[in-house]
Design a protein around this motif. Structure first.
Motif, PDB file in Angstrom:
ATOM      1  N   ARG A 155      -1.721   1.336 -16.220  1.00 26.74           N
ATOM      2  CA  ARG A 155      -2.145   0.021 -16.264  1.00 26.74           C
ATOM      3  C   ARG A 155      -3.361  -0.002 -15.483  1.00 26.74           C
ATOM      4  NH1 ARG A 155       2.362  -3.581 -13.362  1.00 26.74           N
ATOM      5  NH2 ARG A 155       0.825  -5.305 -13.879  1.00 26.74           N
ATOM      6  N   TRP A 156      -3.631   0.638 -14.580  1.00 25.83           N
ATOM      7  CA  TRP A 156      -4.897   0.556 -13.871  1.00 25.83           C
ATOM      8  C   TRP A 156      -5.412   2.129 -13.417  1.00 25.83           C
ATOM      9  CZ3 TRP A 156      -0.860  -2.558 -10.840  1.00 25.83           C
ATOM     10  CH2 TRP A 156      -0.825  -3.857 -11.261  1.00 25.83           C
ATOM     11  N   PRO A 157      -6.199   2.390 -14.350  1.00 28.22           N
ATOM     12  CA  PRO A 157      -6.664   4.036 -14.090  1.00 28.22           C
ATOM     13  C   PRO A 157      -7.529   4.122 -12.575  1.00 28.22           C
ATOM     14  CG  PRO A 157      -7.309   3.234 -16.260  1.00 28.22           C
ATOM     15  CD  PRO A 157      -6.938   1.675 -15.620  1.00 28.22           C
ATOM     16  N   ARG A 158      -8.043   2.960 -12.085  1.00 27.91           N
ATOM     17  CA  ARG A 158      -8.893   2.899 -11.102  1.00 27.91           C
ATOM     18  C   ARG A 158      -8.341   2.284  -9.837  1.00 27.91           C
ATOM     19  NH1 ARG A 158     -14.736   3.258  -9.357  1.00 27.91           N
ATOM     20  NH2 ARG A 158     -15.274   1.713  -7.729  1.00 27.91           N
ATOM     21  N   LEU A 159      -7.544   2.946  -8.693  1.00 22.01           N
ATOM     22  CA  LEU A 159      -6.661   2.362  -8.000  1.00 22.01           C
ATOM     23  C   LEU A 159      -7.272   2.576  -6.433  1.00 22.01           C
ATOM     24  CD1 LEU A 159      -3.100   2.966  -9.011  1.00 22.01           C
ATOM     25  CD2 LEU A 159      -4.025   0.957  -8.158  1.00 22.01           C
ATOM     26  N   CYS A 160      -7.441   1.517  -5.564  1.00 25.32           N
ATOM     27  CA  CYS A 160      -7.286   1.663  -4.320  1.00 25.32           C
ATOM     28  C   CYS A 160      -6.022   1.581  -3.480  1.00 25.32           C
ATOM     29  CB  CYS A 160      -8.363   0.731  -3.514  1.00 25.32           C
ATOM     30  SG  CYS A 160      -8.149   0.628  -1.953  1.00 25.32           S
ATOM     31  N   MET A 161      -5.232   2.731  -2.754  1.00 24.91           N
ATOM     32  CA  MET A 161      -3.958   2.687  -2.018  1.00 24.91           C
ATOM     33  C   MET A 161      -4.367   2.505  -0.786  1.00 24.91           C
ATOM     34  SD  MET A 161      -1.406   5.847  -2.369  1.00 24.91           S
ATOM     35  CE  MET A 161       0.089   5.903  -1.563  1.00 24.91           C
ATOM     36  N   LEU A 162      -3.486   1.426  -0.380  1.00 23.30           N
ATOM     37  CA  LEU A 162      -3.644   1.189   1.106  1.00 23.30           C
ATOM     38  C   LEU A 162      -2.007   1.218   1.580  1.00 23.30           C
ATOM     39  CD1 LEU A 162      -5.760  -1.993   1.596  1.00 23.30           C
ATOM     40  CD2 LEU A 162      -6.600   0.368   2.081  1.00 23.30           C
ATOM     41  N   THR A 163      -1.515   2.265   2.107  1.00 23.03           N
ATOM     42  CA  THR A 163      -0.295   2.589   2.587  1.00 23.03           C
ATOM     43  C   THR A 163      -0.001   2.397   4.082  1.00 23.03           C
ATOM     44  OG1 THR A 163       1.656   3.952   2.328  1.00 23.03           O
ATOM     45  CG2 THR A 163      -0.424   5.057   2.828  1.00 23.03           C
ATOM     46  N   TYR A 164       0.984   1.684   4.593  1.00 22.42           N
ATOM     47  CA  TYR A 164       1.411   1.492   5.763  1.00 22.42           C
ATOM     48  C   TYR A 164       2.811   2.443   5.949  1.00 22.42           C
ATOM     49  CZ  TYR A 164      -1.413  -2.761   6.235  1.00 22.42           C
ATOM     50  OH  TYR A 164      -2.225  -3.763   6.245  1.00 22.42           O
ATOM     51  N   THR A 165       3.166   3.148   5.084  1.00 19.71           N
ATOM     52  CA  THR A 165       4.339   4.001   4.895  1.00 19.71           C
ATOM     53  C   THR A 165       4.022   5.443   4.937  1.00 19.71           C
ATOM     54  OG1 THR A 165       5.598   2.097   4.010  1.00 19.71           O
ATOM     55  CG2 THR A 165       6.804   4.324   3.953  1.00 19.71           C
ATOM     56  N   PRO A 199      -5.564   8.405  -6.319  1.00 18.99           N
ATOM     57  CA  PRO A 199      -6.316   7.116  -6.336  1.00 18.99           C
ATOM     58  C   PRO A 199      -8.062   7.460  -6.115  1.00 18.99           C
ATOM     59  CG  PRO A 199      -5.329   7.098  -4.249  1.00 18.99           C
ATOM     60  CD  PRO A 199      -4.871   8.433  -4.985  1.00 18.99           C
ATOM     61  N   TRP A 200      -8.818   6.362  -6.717  1.00 21.52           N
ATOM     62  CA  TRP A 200     -10.041   6.429  -6.457  1.00 21.52           C
ATOM     63  C   TRP A 200     -10.573   6.369  -5.068  1.00 21.52           C
ATOM     64  CZ3 TRP A 200     -12.266   1.583  -4.600  1.00 21.52           C
ATOM     65  CH2 TRP A 200     -13.686   1.617  -4.389  1.00 21.52           C
ATOM     66  N   LEU A 201      -9.493   5.462  -4.427  1.00 23.47           N
ATOM     67  CA  LEU A 201      -9.756   5.330  -2.738  1.00 23.47           C
ATOM     68  C   LEU A 201      -8.531   5.137  -2.132  1.00 23.47           C
ATOM     69  CD1 LEU A 201     -12.386   5.123  -0.638  1.00 23.47           C
ATOM     70  CD2 LEU A 201     -12.002   2.791  -0.789  1.00 23.47           C
ATOM     71  N   SER A 202      -8.263   5.786  -1.047  1.00 22.35           N
ATOM     72  CA  SER A 202      -7.082   5.681  -0.054  1.00 22.35           C
ATOM     73  C   SER A 202      -7.120   5.450   1.042  1.00 22.35           C
ATOM     74  CB  SER A 202      -6.076   6.940  -0.523  1.00 22.35           C
ATOM     75  OG  SER A 202      -7.000   8.105  -0.142  1.00 22.35           O
TER      76      SER A 202
END
Length: 385
Positions: free
Chosen positions: A114-124, A138-141
């Motif tokens: 769905r989204w080839p360019r992702l920014c991933m923010l994880t609290y877990t 991801p592009w940015l994490s």
């Protein structure tokens, strides 16, 4: 939104459900969506060994019945552009590794299509989320650390090991509490930025009446972390003749200890909270002296300041910055002494200072700080394009 974010979708892997208290995670999702970026918000997943609640929750998800009950009535619905997802994960221990990796791999493939360019923010920071990071690439994490997991009872070594590895593989680590920022700065060998809680200062200011110190009769606490409270301090409040009010999920065990000496109101939506706080004169955030709580800056702290009401709080490391507008209390005796002295204090200077700090802590300002820090992380990692 700047050209840096063009074509990007945002994945927020939360440690709380969307329908719970409105915290930083939900605010980030709402604000990224308002900027026109599609957002996927993942509800909380297990971080401890198996408990009955985990199996009950998973059973409900598998049968399509959603989450377990107990969420806030009138919680803010996810806006257009925010998709809330439940991952059918089991606890982060060896017997469930294969299942968790299967669930995460399938989820990562759906996201990538769905989204080839992702920014991933994880609290877990569980092994499953480390696997998600590696599978997605991801592009940015970023890892947003809001818990001192090493000091939290029941957190397995698998999670602590995954947290350390995750921190070295993401583009940035954010921390809310000063203790956590110092910990990760030392571990990573570079300064780690803060991502502090925020507030809606205008809304919470409506809880201010102006006669709180003259009346000084009702002491209150709101939130969900009742098991982390120093209950002796709250008992001292009642024994000193003050009315005590709790707002949040009712704990039968705690309620039984207090009996009718505490008025317990159910949790309310963020929009309704200022009205629920209006009749409270003094706020008390008294936490147990524990290793876990060394790494805490309460998510509600700036909301408390925004009410203008006197605030009594435990000596958490972050409180050193706010001694001019909050009262530090270490034990039940200091709570009673502080309550008595507050009723004699007519200074408006502390009230003005609380309003000033709360204004600077608006969610608008916090979001701008997050975006700037993420842009710096992208530049440092060579991911500007």
């Amino acid at each position: 939104m700047s050209d840096l974010w063009r074509g990007t979708a945002v994945l927020v892997v939360s440690d709380t459900d969307w329908s719970g208290m409105m915290l930083q995670k939900q605010h980030w999702a709402i604000r990224f969506a308002a900027e026109g970026l599609p957002v996927c918000y993942v509800n909380k997943t297990p971080q401890r060994p198996a408990r009955l609640h985990d199996f009950t929750r998973l059973s409900g998800l598998l049968r399509g019945r959603g989450l377990s009950p107990g969420h806030i009535a009138r919680s803010r619905p996810a806006p257009d552009g925010v998709e809330v997802v439940n991952l059918r994960l089991m606890p982060p221990t060896a017997p469930f590794d294969r299942w968790n990796r299967h669930v995460v791999t399938a989820f990562a493939r759906r996201l990538a299509r769905r989204w080839p360019r992702l920014c991933m923010l994880t609290y877990t920071p569980t092994p499953a989320m480390l696997h998600l990071l590696r599978t997605l690439d991801p592009w940015l994490s970023a890892y947003v650390c809001v818990h001192h997991l090493a000091g939290t009872p029941g957190i397995p070594m698998t999670v602590l090991d995954a947290e350390r590895q995750l921190a070295t593989e993401v583009d940035e680590v954010f921390c809310d509490a000063r203790f956590l920022a110092e910990k990760w700065t030392a571990y990573l060998g570079r300064p780690v930025p803060r991502s502090l809680p925020g507030c809606d200062p205008d809304r919470f200011r409506t809880a201010w009446r102006g006669d709180e110190l003259q009346r000084a009769r009702v002491v209150g606490f709101f939130g969900s972390s009742f098991t982390e409270l120093d209950l002796a301090c709250y008992r001292a409040v009642v024994e000193a003749g003050y009315a005590l009010r709790f707002i949040g999920p009712r704990s039968a065990a705690i309620a039984e200890r207090f009996g009718r000496k505490v008025e317990w109101l159910p949790p309310v939506a963020s929009e309704d909270l200022p009205a629920a706080l209006r009749d409270i004169d003094i706020l008390l955030l008294a936490y147990r002296n524990s290793e876990r709580n060394r790494g805490v800056i309460p998510g509600k702290f700036f909301e408390c300041l925004a009410t203008g009401k006197p605030l009594l709080i435990s000596p958490l490391p972050d409180m050193r910055e706010y001694v001019d507008c909050v009262t530090i209390v270490r034990d039940p005796g200091e709570v009673v002494t502080a309550l008595a002295s507050l009723s004699q204090d007519r200074s408006s200077q502390a009230v003005a200072r609380r309003f000033e700090i709360a204004s600077s802590a608006s969610w608008e300002n916090r979001f701008e700080q997050l975006r700037s820090a993420l842009a710096r992380a992208a530049a440092r990692s060579g991911r500007q394009g």
